[in-house]
Structures are given as structure tokens and as C-alpha cells.
Write a protein that holds these residues in place. Structure first.
Motif, PDB file in Angstrom:
ATOM      1  N   VAL A 117      -2.696  23.408 -51.052  1.00 26.93           N
ATOM      2  CA  VAL A 117      -3.981  24.098 -51.084  1.00 26.93           C
ATOM      3  C   VAL A 117      -3.827  25.406 -51.848  1.00 26.93           C
ATOM      4  CG1 VAL A 117      -4.754  23.064 -48.933  1.00 26.93           C
ATOM      5  CG2 VAL A 117      -3.573  25.267 -48.890  1.00 26.93           C
ATOM      6  N   LYS A 118      -4.936  25.885 -52.422  1.00 25.75           N
ATOM      7  CA  LYS A 118      -4.922  27.101 -53.214  1.00 25.75           C
ATOM      8  C   LYS A 118      -6.165  27.933 -52.903  1.00 25.75           C
ATOM      9  CE  LYS A 118      -2.521  25.123 -57.244  1.00 25.75           C
ATOM     10  NZ  LYS A 118      -2.619  24.913 -58.713  1.00 25.75           N
ATOM     11  N   CYS A 119      -6.068  29.204 -53.198  1.00 22.23           N
ATOM     12  CA  CYS A 119      -7.242  30.078 -53.159  1.00 22.23           C
ATOM     13  C   CYS A 119      -7.509  30.526 -54.590  1.00 22.23           C
ATOM     14  CB  CYS A 119      -6.998  31.277 -52.248  1.00 22.23           C
ATOM     15  SG  CYS A 119      -8.437  32.373 -52.138  1.00 22.23           S
ATOM     16  N   LEU A 120      -8.449  29.863 -55.249  1.00 26.18           N
ATOM     17  CA  LEU A 120      -8.777  30.169 -56.639  1.00 26.18           C
ATOM     18  C   LEU A 120      -9.831  31.278 -56.680  1.00 26.18           C
ATOM     19  CD1 LEU A 120      -8.968  26.524 -58.025  1.00 26.18           C
ATOM     20  CD2 LEU A 120      -7.003  28.068 -57.979  1.00 26.18           C
ATOM     21  N   THR A 121      -9.791  32.106 -57.702  1.00 27.01           N
ATOM     22  CA  THR A 121     -10.678  33.275 -57.762  1.00 27.01           C
ATOM     23  C   THR A 121     -11.839  33.113 -58.722  1.00 27.01           C
ATOM     24  OG1 THR A 121      -9.283  34.291 -59.464  1.00 27.01           O
ATOM     25  CG2 THR A 121      -8.785  34.822 -57.162  1.00 27.01           C
ATOM     26  N   THR A 122     -11.883  32.017 -59.478  1.00 31.68           N
ATOM     27  CA  THR A 122     -12.910  31.887 -60.523  1.00 31.68           C
ATOM     28  C   THR A 122     -13.881  30.748 -60.265  1.00 31.68           C
ATOM     29  OG1 THR A 122     -11.466  30.453 -61.865  1.00 31.68           O
ATOM     30  CG2 THR A 122     -11.363  32.831 -62.262  1.00 31.68           C
ATOM     31  N   THR A 123     -13.859  30.160 -59.086  1.00 29.70           N
ATOM     32  CA  THR A 123     -14.710  28.996 -58.827  1.00 29.70           C
ATOM     33  C   THR A 123     -16.056  29.357 -58.234  1.00 29.70           C
ATOM     34  OG1 THR A 123     -13.806  28.684 -56.605  1.00 29.70           O
ATOM     35  CG2 THR A 123     -12.681  27.557 -58.416  1.00 29.70           C
ATOM     36  N   ASN A 183      -9.681  27.357 -51.058  1.00 28.84           N
ATOM     37  CA  ASN A 183     -10.917  26.770 -51.587  1.00 28.84           C
ATOM     38  C   ASN A 183     -10.655  25.638 -52.579  1.00 28.84           C
ATOM     39  OD1 ASN A 183     -10.003  28.138 -53.821  1.00 28.84           O
ATOM     40  ND2 ASN A 183     -11.775  29.492 -54.005  1.00 28.84           N
ATOM     41  N   ALA A 184      -9.401  25.205 -52.688  1.00 29.02           N
ATOM     42  CA  ALA A 184      -9.082  24.120 -53.619  1.00 29.02           C
ATOM     43  C   ALA A 184      -7.791  23.439 -53.193  1.00 29.02           C
ATOM     44  CB  ALA A 184      -8.956  24.642 -55.044  1.00 29.02           C
ATOM     45  N   LEU A 185      -7.594  22.244 -53.706  1.00 26.24           N
ATOM     46  CA  LEU A 185      -6.404  21.470 -53.380  1.00 26.24           C
ATOM     47  C   LEU A 185      -5.933  20.743 -54.630  1.00 26.24           C
ATOM     48  CD1 LEU A 185      -5.652  19.410 -50.261  1.00 26.24           C
ATOM     49  CD2 LEU A 185      -5.703  18.195 -52.414  1.00 26.24           C
ATOM     50  N   THR A 186      -4.630  20.825 -54.907  1.00 27.45           N
ATOM     51  CA  THR A 186      -4.044  20.144 -56.063  1.00 27.45           C
ATOM     52  C   THR A 186      -3.137  19.014 -55.589  1.00 27.45           C
ATOM     53  OG1 THR A 186      -4.111  22.110 -57.460  1.00 27.45           O
ATOM     54  CG2 THR A 186      -2.547  20.411 -58.078  1.00 27.45           C
ATOM     55  N   VAL A 187      -3.282  17.855 -56.209  1.00 24.79           N
ATOM     56  CA  VAL A 187      -2.501  16.668 -55.845  1.00 24.79           C
ATOM     57  C   VAL A 187      -1.768  16.168 -57.085  1.00 24.79           C
ATOM     58  CG1 VAL A 187      -2.606  14.260 -55.071  1.00 24.79           C
ATOM     59  CG2 VAL A 187      -4.068  15.994 -54.002  1.00 24.79           C
ATOM     60  N   THR A 188      -0.493  15.860 -56.934  1.00 24.49           N
ATOM     61  CA  THR A 188       0.295  15.240 -57.990  1.00 24.49           C
ATOM     62  C   THR A 188       0.914  13.957 -57.458  1.00 24.49           C
ATOM     63  OG1 THR A 188       0.823  17.351 -59.041  1.00 24.49           O
ATOM     64  CG2 THR A 188       2.258  15.489 -59.564  1.00 24.49           C
ATOM     65  N   GLU A 189       0.736  12.873 -58.195  1.00 26.81           N
ATOM     66  CA  GLU A 189       1.323  11.593 -57.814  1.00 26.81           C
ATOM     67  C   GLU A 189       2.206  11.074 -58.944  1.00 26.81           C
ATOM     68  OE1 GLU A 189      -0.902   8.664 -55.385  1.00 26.81           O
ATOM     69  OE2 GLU A 189      -2.678   9.802 -56.002  1.00 26.81           O
ATOM     70  N   THR A 190       3.347  10.519 -58.576  1.00 28.15           N
ATOM     71  CA  THR A 190       4.212   9.844 -59.545  1.00 28.15           C
ATOM     72  C   THR A 190       4.397   8.408 -59.109  1.00 28.15           C
ATOM     73  OG1 THR A 190       6.229  10.478 -58.365  1.00 28.15           O
ATOM     74  CG2 THR A 190       5.452  11.969 -60.084  1.00 28.15           C
ATOM     75  N   ALA A 191       4.612   7.517 -60.065  1.00 27.78           N
ATOM     76  CA  ALA A 191       4.764   6.086 -59.758  1.00 27.78           C
ATOM     77  C   ALA A 191       5.644   5.428 -60.812  1.00 27.78           C
ATOM     78  CB  ALA A 191       3.398   5.410 -59.703  1.00 27.78           C
ATOM     79  N   THR A 192       6.221   4.306 -60.431  1.00 25.50           N
ATOM     80  CA  THR A 192       7.040   3.497 -61.335  1.00 25.50           C
ATOM     81  C   THR A 192       6.284   2.228 -61.686  1.00 25.50           C
ATOM     82  OG1 THR A 192       9.084   4.336 -60.385  1.00 25.50           O
ATOM     83  CG2 THR A 192       9.225   2.276 -61.599  1.00 25.50           C
ATOM     84  N   VAL A 193       6.329   1.859 -62.985  1.00 23.89           N
ATOM     85  CA  VAL A 193       5.672   0.644 -63.461  1.00 23.89           C
ATOM     86  C   VAL A 193       6.718  -0.218 -64.160  1.00 23.89           C
ATOM     87  CG1 VAL A 193       3.869  -0.309 -64.955  1.00 23.89           C
ATOM     88  CG2 VAL A 193       3.502   1.876 -63.787  1.00 23.89           C
ATOM     89  N   PRO A 244     -10.562  21.752 -63.668  1.00 19.87           N
ATOM     90  CA  PRO A 244      -9.411  21.717 -64.585  1.00 19.87           C
ATOM     91  C   PRO A 244      -8.159  22.178 -63.851  1.00 19.87           C
ATOM     92  CG  PRO A 244     -11.318  22.760 -65.632  1.00 19.87           C
ATOM     93  CD  PRO A 244     -11.672  22.584 -64.189  1.00 19.87           C
ATOM     94  N   ASN A 245      -7.038  21.534 -64.145  1.00 24.42           N
ATOM     95  CA  ASN A 245      -5.805  21.841 -63.422  1.00 24.42           C
ATOM     96  C   ASN A 245      -5.300  23.260 -63.666  1.00 24.42           C
ATOM     97  OD1 ASN A 245      -5.552  19.320 -62.160  1.00 24.42           O
ATOM     98  ND2 ASN A 245      -4.689  18.428 -64.009  1.00 24.42           N
ATOM     99  N   ASN A 246      -5.771  23.909 -64.714  1.00 22.86           N
ATOM    100  CA  ASN A 246      -5.322  25.282 -64.992  1.00 22.86           C
ATOM    101  C   ASN A 246      -6.295  26.327 -64.476  1.00 22.86           C
ATOM    102  OD1 ASN A 246      -7.404  24.805 -66.750  1.00 22.86           O
ATOM    103  ND2 ASN A 246      -6.358  25.531 -68.589  1.00 22.86           N
ATOM    104  N   THR A 247      -7.235  25.922 -63.597  1.00 21.53           N
ATOM    105  CA  THR A 247      -8.198  26.871 -63.032  1.00 21.53           C
ATOM    106  C   THR A 247      -7.457  27.917 -62.186  1.00 21.53           C
ATOM    107  OG1 THR A 247      -9.896  25.170 -62.947  1.00 21.53           O
ATOM    108  CG2 THR A 247     -10.266  27.127 -61.613  1.00 21.53           C
ATOM    109  N   ASN A 248      -7.852  29.170 -62.348  1.00 18.07           N
ATOM    110  CA  ASN A 248      -7.204  30.251 -61.583  1.00 18.07           C
ATOM    111  C   ASN A 248      -8.000  30.590 -60.330  1.00 18.07           C
ATOM    112  OD1 ASN A 248      -5.140  30.674 -63.524  1.00 18.07           O
ATOM    113  ND2 ASN A 248      -6.626  31.781 -64.802  1.00 18.07           N
TER     114      ASN A 248
END
Length: 471
Positions: A103-109, A121-131, A467-471
Motif C-alpha cells: 500500500v502507498k500514500c500518494l500525494t497527487t491523486t 490511498n493506493a496499492l501496487t501489485v507485481t506478479e511474475t510467472a513462468t510460461v 500509472p505505476n510512476n504516480t507519486n
């Protein structure tokens, strides 16, 4: 000289036996390799789209509960919607899926980081997988590793458009000092702080726009709106004013004298002080526009905001009726109407307060009249929220058959189309001065006005991808 054509042909054809076959075989291997690579790349791209979709769904699911749940609960929800085996967005061709979420607290949303329970006020998720590869194995590529990241806001992102009428009690009791620990100021100031929270969460224009554009001119009767408004918000007060000339007193800098501005409830009062507007923020990602009349009226500009002059006792069936009429008159295609009433709910206007003008609201059953008007609005499609601010366990003295309390009045005013009354639309700051612990909302038990307006905004809005680079 006689040429032997047959001999020449044979020499050309048979001069290097088997070379053409080798060339063809090499070409075929190259073509098959290229075809295999194309097939594998296509399968890999398809798998990446699946992983990206699952990651976005996980982020949105976590963001949707972030405002009301703890950070760990939001992360658990996101995990449940991941692409991992057994989760809700699992795919058979994705293996060894791992997920990390934070979770994150972004200041520009433009979305507040609630103090509790998540402080984010935000949440970032990263998933990795093998194919697994198909034909590329012959080239030594047995598997591919993919990764996708998505960021979602908490509820409070764009979901409109809405037309919102805020009805504010400005009777004299709202000038009293609130003695509870949540807001040690006048009741009207505490109410305005909650309204500013609401304005900071609604969307004046589409999400992601760095500027909503230039708003139209604003007057006391015409709202200022950006070129493509999303959520338009207006404000009405009761008692009503003598005429629209007096409407600017609530946002003038400095505030004008309030003496003698109100008029009896049946004498054609003007309830609207701010017309439906969308210039309360200049974009979806910045704070309040301090030059907007609505922001000023809410105490976020050059003055303390709306005052509480009183002068006519308490009667609010008329303002509910006026708010609904204004919402209908200004309806926009594909929008929803919302009404938010903040009051202690104790309607006790005298015969003199009611007057004998063009309208004819009786000075009996005054609380019941308010319930009737609110539920009528809900039946016509308007969602009605009721915020009981220090509502008493007794009162509504004009209601004798049947009798009703101020708290019960506000409970029954809270309604939605198809759910009348709707307990989920009822809030109560029961710790405020004059309130009673018997007037607690079972569905929405918070007693903080700021949190109450945050939850109303949450109801009107949903989590959205950022956007993933949102501050």
C-alpha cells in the motif's frame, strides 16, 4: 559449329549433385525456426496479456477495499484475485506465479490517505510467472519469465458522473461550539470541514487530466462548469434567503452582514446559494480551487465559509423539495442524482416561521413532511444521504400523530431508489453536542464528520488504475 544443348543442360543440372537439396533443407530449417519463433512469441504475448489483466484485477480488488479495511486486508484481497494457482484469476498456462503487494500514500491523486484503518490511498501489485515454450526448446529456451505491475487507487477515483446537492442546516444552533473530541469548533465549521473532504474526493473532470480546462463564468445562480464536467456539486441552506441577491453572503470575502437575510418557509425562500458547479478543483489530481464559490462557501477559500444566522426556526421539507426540483431541472444525460442532508433533524418551526406565502407547508408534522419529501425524491431516482449531526432522542414536537424523534427522522430520510429507507445511507455524529448514544448508525457506525463524508465519497466512487510512476 553444332551445339549440343542436351549436354549443356545436363552439365548445368548435374554439375554439383545434391547441392540444391542441402540448400533447400537449410532454408526449410530456417523457415520452420522462424515460424516456431513467431508462434512462441505470439503465445508469450498472449500469456503476458493474461498476467497483466490478472495483475490489474488484483490491484483494483485491493484498492476497492483499501478505504475501509486495513492494509493487510487489502493485500489479502488483492492476492485472492491474482493469477496464482487456485486464485480467482488463475490461468493454466501461467505457472510458478508469485505476487507482491504494497500500500502507498500518494500525494497527487486527490484522494486522501485515511488515518485509519490503512493510512494509504493506493496499492501496487507485481506478479511474475513462468510460461513454457513450444518450439523454441530446440534453440535452448525451455521457459520464459514474465512480470507485470499495476497500481490502483483506493475508492475515491472517478466513477461518476453525479449531480450532488448538499443541504446544510444553518439554523442558529449550528453556531454553537461542538464539544466532542472530533471537532472542537463551531458545529457549522465542523460540518464544512466534512464537505471539503467530499469535494477533495469527487471528480470535477475525467481522471488523468492535468487540467479540467477553463470554467464558465460563475454567479449566485449559475454554476461554473468546466468543458466536460464529471461530478457537479451545488449547495443549499435552510432557512432560505429573501432573494438571490443575498446568496453571495456565504462566499463573499469578507462575509456580508447576515441580519434580516432569511425569510419564512412558505414565503418563496431561496435555498440555493451555490448552483451546480464543477470548478471546485482545477483537475482530478490537485487540491481545492480556493477561488471557486463552492470552495469558499465550504470554508476552503478567503473566508470562514457559510455561517449559521438562523432566524426562522427549523423546517427542511421545503429545501429537500427544492433540491430535488433543481436536480431534475439540471439533469444531464447518463448521470445520477445525489442529495446529502446534514442536520440535527429536529424540525420545530412556529406558525410565524412558516409564514403564509405562495407555498403551503403546514406547521404540523414537520419532521414527517421531511421524510415524505426525501422518500419521494428517492422514488424518483435520487440517492439521499442523511447525516444526523447531534440528533436528539426527543424532539419533533409538531409531530404528534404519529410521533417521531429527530434521530428517527434522519434514519427514514436516508434512502436509495428501490431501498426506502436505506440504513446504509444513514450516518450519525452522535458524540456531537446535543447528540445521544442511542442514535448510532448500525450500518455506518463512524461518528467523525470527516470520515462520514469520506465514506459518502467512497460510495460514489470506485478504485481506478493509475500509472505505476504516480507519486
Amino acid at each position: 559449329m553444332k551445339l549440343n544443348h542436351e549436354t549443356i543442360v545436363h552439365r548445368l543440372r548435374d554439375g554439383q549433385p545434391g547441392q540444391s537439396i542441402v540448400t533447400i533443407m537449410i532454408a526449410m530449417v530456417a523457415l520452420l525456426g522462424a515460424a516456431a519463433l513467431v508462434i512462441d512469441i505470439g503465445a508469450l504475448y498472449y500469456a503476458y496479456q493474461q498476467l497483466q489483466s490478472a495483475t490489474r484485477e488484483a490491484a483494483l480488488a485491493g484498492g476497492a477495499v483499501l478505504a475501509n479495511d486495513t492494509a493487510s486486508e487489502a493485500i489479502t484481497t488483492a492476492t485472492n484475485y491474482s493469477a496464482a494457482n487456485g486464485d480467482l484469476n488463475a490461468y493454466t498456462n501461467l505457472s510458478n506465479v508469485t505476487i507482491t503487494a504494497a500500500v502507498k500514500c500518494l500525494t497527487t491523486t486527490g484522494i486522501i490517505c485515511t488515518a485509519s484503518p490503512s493510512s494509504a490511498n493506493a496499492l501496487t501489485v507485481t506478479e511474475t510467472a513462468t510460461v513454457n515454450s513450444l518450439f523454441a526448446r530446440v534453440l535452448g529456451f525451455n521457459t520464459w519469465t514474465l512480470s507485470a505491475t499495476a497500481t490502483a487507487s483506493a475508492k475515491g477515483g472517478y466513477n461518476g458522473p453525479y449531480n450532488v446537492e448538499i443541504i446544510l442546516d444553518t439554523t442558529s444552533s449550528m453556531g454553537d461550539t461542538d464539544t466532542d473530541s472530533q471537532c472542537s469548533s463551531t458545529r457549522i465549521s465542523c460540518a464544512l470541514a466534512g464537505i471539503r473532504t467530499l469535494l477533495g474526493t469527487l471528480s470535477p473532470c475525467a481522471a488523468g487530466m492535468t487540467s479540467c480546462g477553463t470554467a464558465t463564468s460563475e454567479t449566485a445562480t449559475v454554476g461554473a462548469n468546466v468543458p466536460t464536467p464529471v461530478d457537479e456539486v451545488g449547495m443549499m441552506v435552510f432557512p432560505g434567503l429573501i432573494s438571490t441577491t443575498y446568496a453571495p453572503y456565504d462566499w463573499a470575502c469578507p462575509t456580508k452582514s447576515l441580519s434580516g437575510d432569511s425569510i419564512a418557509y412558505n414565503n418563496s425562500p431561496v435555498y440555493q446559494i451555490i448552483a451546480l458547479s464543477s470548478n471546485y478543483r482545477t483537475s482530478d489530481t490537485v487540491g481545492l480551487n480556493t477561488a471557486a464559490y463552492l470552495t469558499i462557501a465550504a470554508g476552503g477559500g478567503c473566508s470562514a465559509g457559510v455561517a449559521a444566522p438562523g432566524g426562522q426556526g427549523t423546517f427542511y421539507a421545503g429545501v429537500i423539495d427544492a433540491a430535488q426540483a433543481n436536480l431534475v431541472a439540471n439533469a444531464r444525460p447518463n448521470t445520477k442524482n445525489v442529495m446529502i442532508l446534514l442536520s440535527d433533524g429536529n424540525a420545530t418551526a412556529t406558525k410565524a416561521n412558516m409564514g403564509t406565502g405562495a407555498t403551503s407547508y403546514p406547521y404540523t408534522q414537520e419532521c414527517t413532511q421531511a421524510v415524505t419529501e426525501a422518500q419521494k425524491a428517492a422514488k424518483a431516482g435520487t440517492t439521499v444521504y442523511a447525516v444526523a449531526y447531534g440528533a436528539e432522542a426527543s424532539g419533533c414536537t409538531t409531530d404528534v400523530s404519529p410521533s417521531i424523534t429527530p434521530c428517527q427522522t434522519m434514519q427514514q430520510i436516508a434512502s436509495s431508489p428501490g431501498t426506502i429507507p436505506n440504513p446504509a445511507n444513514f450516518f450519525s455524529d452522535y458524540t456531537a453536542k446535543g447528540g445521544t448514544s442511542s442514535c448510532i448508525s448500525a450500518a455506518r457506525p463512524t461518528s467523525s464528520l470527516t470520515q462520514i463524508f469520506t465514506e459518502i465519497a467512497d460510495d460514489l466512487t470506485v478504485a481506478r488504475l493509475l500509472p505505476n510512476n504516480t507519486n
